[in-house]
Design an enzyme around this catalytic site. Sequence first.
Site, mmCIF file in Angstrom:
data_model
loop_
_atom_site.group_PDB
_atom_site.id
_atom_site.type_symbol
_atom_site.label_atom_id
_atom_site.label_comp_id
_atom_site.label_asym_id
_atom_site.label_seq_id
_atom_site.Cartn_x
_atom_site.Cartn_y
_atom_site.Cartn_z
ATOM 1 N N GLY A 42 0.836 -1.192 0.000
ATOM 2 C CA GLY A 42 0.000 0.000 0.000
ATOM 3 C C GLY A 42 0.873 1.243 0.000
ATOM 4 O O GLY A 42 2.053 1.201 0.370
ATOM 5 N N CYS A 43 0.291 2.364 -0.398
ATOM 6 C CA CYS A 43 1.073 3.604 -0.494
ATOM 7 C C CYS A 43 1.526 4.094 0.878
ATOM 8 O O CYS A 43 2.719 4.361 1.095
ATOM 9 C CB CYS A 43 0.278 4.677 -1.231
ATOM 10 S SG CYS A 43 -1.412 4.938 -0.637
ATOM 11 N N TYR A 44 0.591 4.209 1.818
ATOM 12 C CA TYR A 44 0.962 4.660 3.160
ATOM 13 C C TYR A 44 1.946 3.697 3.838
ATOM 14 O O TYR A 44 2.957 4.134 4.396
ATOM 15 C CB TYR A 44 -0.274 4.808 4.046
ATOM 16 C CG TYR A 44 -1.233 5.908 3.680
ATOM 17 C CD1 TYR A 44 -0.867 7.251 3.751
ATOM 18 C CD2 TYR A 44 -2.542 5.610 3.300
ATOM 19 C CE1 TYR A 44 -1.766 8.259 3.456
ATOM 20 C CE2 TYR A 44 -3.452 6.614 3.002
ATOM 21 C CZ TYR A 44 -3.061 7.939 3.080
ATOM 22 O OH TYR A 44 -3.959 8.931 2.790
ATOM 23 N N THR A 80 4.095 1.776 2.541
ATOM 24 C CA THR A 80 5.413 1.872 1.915
ATOM 25 C C THR A 80 6.270 2.898 2.643
ATOM 26 O O THR A 80 7.424 2.634 3.004
ATOM 27 C CB THR A 80 5.287 2.248 0.428
ATOM 28 O OG1 THR A 80 4.625 1.185 -0.276
ATOM 29 C CG2 THR A 80 6.654 2.487 -0.198
ATOM 30 N N GLY A 92 4.363 4.317 -4.390
ATOM 31 C CA GLY A 92 3.231 3.886 -3.584
ATOM 32 C C GLY A 92 2.243 2.986 -4.293
ATOM 33 O O GLY A 92 1.314 2.476 -3.667
#
Length: 310
Positions: free
Chosen positions: A116-118, A120, A295
Site C-alpha cells: 500500500g502507499c501509506y 510503503t 506507492g
Amino acid sequence: MKPKIFIDGEHGTTGLQIRTRLAERDDLEVISIPEAERRNKDLRADYLRAADIAILCLPDDASKEAVSLLEGHNSTRIIDTSTAHRVHPDWAYGFAELAKGQRERIAEARLVANPGCYPTGAIALVRPLRDAGLLPADYPVSVNAVSGYTGGGKQLIAQMEDRNHPDYLAANNFLYGLPLKHKHVPELQLHGRLDRRPIFSPSVGRFPQGMIVQVPLFLSELEGSPSLAKVHAVLTEHYAGQDIVEVVPLEESAKLPRVDAEELAGKDGMKLFVFGTEDHGQVNLVALLDNLGKGASGAAVQNMNLMLGK
C-alpha cells in the site's frame, strides 16, 4: 518470445498508470481485454491464463476472484495491487528494499502482493530501526500521513475535481479513517515487525499526486537512547546502494524550511528524512513519495521487472 503482461483492471487509476509506464516498452507484450468484455469472466480467465505475469488492479474481492480463476494454472505469475494478500504468508511482499534478500524473494515468487502507499512510507522508516534493534517491538508507534486525492481512485478524483458532482468535496484537506480501523494497519504492523497495533491517522489534500508519511519517536524510548545521527546512520546503512530510496543527509534536512508533498509527484523514487532536536529528545522520521509511483504503479512495475530478471 516477449513475456506477455495482462493488466486486469487497466482502466482504473493504478491500471492506467501501469499501462502508461509499459506503453513504450519493446521488450514486453501487453495483452488487453476489450473494455466491453472486461466483465466477461470466462474471457478474463483466458487472458489471465495467457499471461506470463498478470497485474491485478482491482478491489479486494475482485482480486481474490481473479486469483481463483488461475487455480491449477501455475504458469501465470501474479502481482496483486489490492489489500487482499499483503499479509498472506504465501505471498511475497513487494517492497524490494524491505530487507536483505527481499529482491530475490520477489524475483523468484509466483505470487507478489504490491504494498500500500501509506505502508510503503511508514515501513520504510520503521523496519530498519526494528531490524537494527533500536525500535522496541512494543513501542507505541504513531503514523501521520497526507496523500494526494488520486489515492482514492476514480470516485474520489471525481468528488475533488468535478464541482457538479453531487458529492463534491470542497475541503482542501480532510482526515479520514477516524475510528482507527484503516485497512493498511495489519500490513504496517506485520511488515514493520511491530507487536503493538500502530495508530494510523491518514488525510487527503487537494493535490492529485504526492504523499508525506511521518513517524515521530522519543529518542529516550529507543534502545540506548540514540542520537539523531545514529538513527540516520541506521537508515543510511539499510538503504545503501538502493537507487529508488534516498536517505537525505542530515545536514541537508537541517536546512529545509518545509517538505512539499508534491515534490516527487510523477516519479518513482522515495526520500527519507530525519528531523528533530537532540535537546528535546525527539525525532520525526519522514517519507516523501508519489502515492501512484513508489506507492502503487511504480512499485508494481519494479516488481514485474524483478520477476522478469530485469
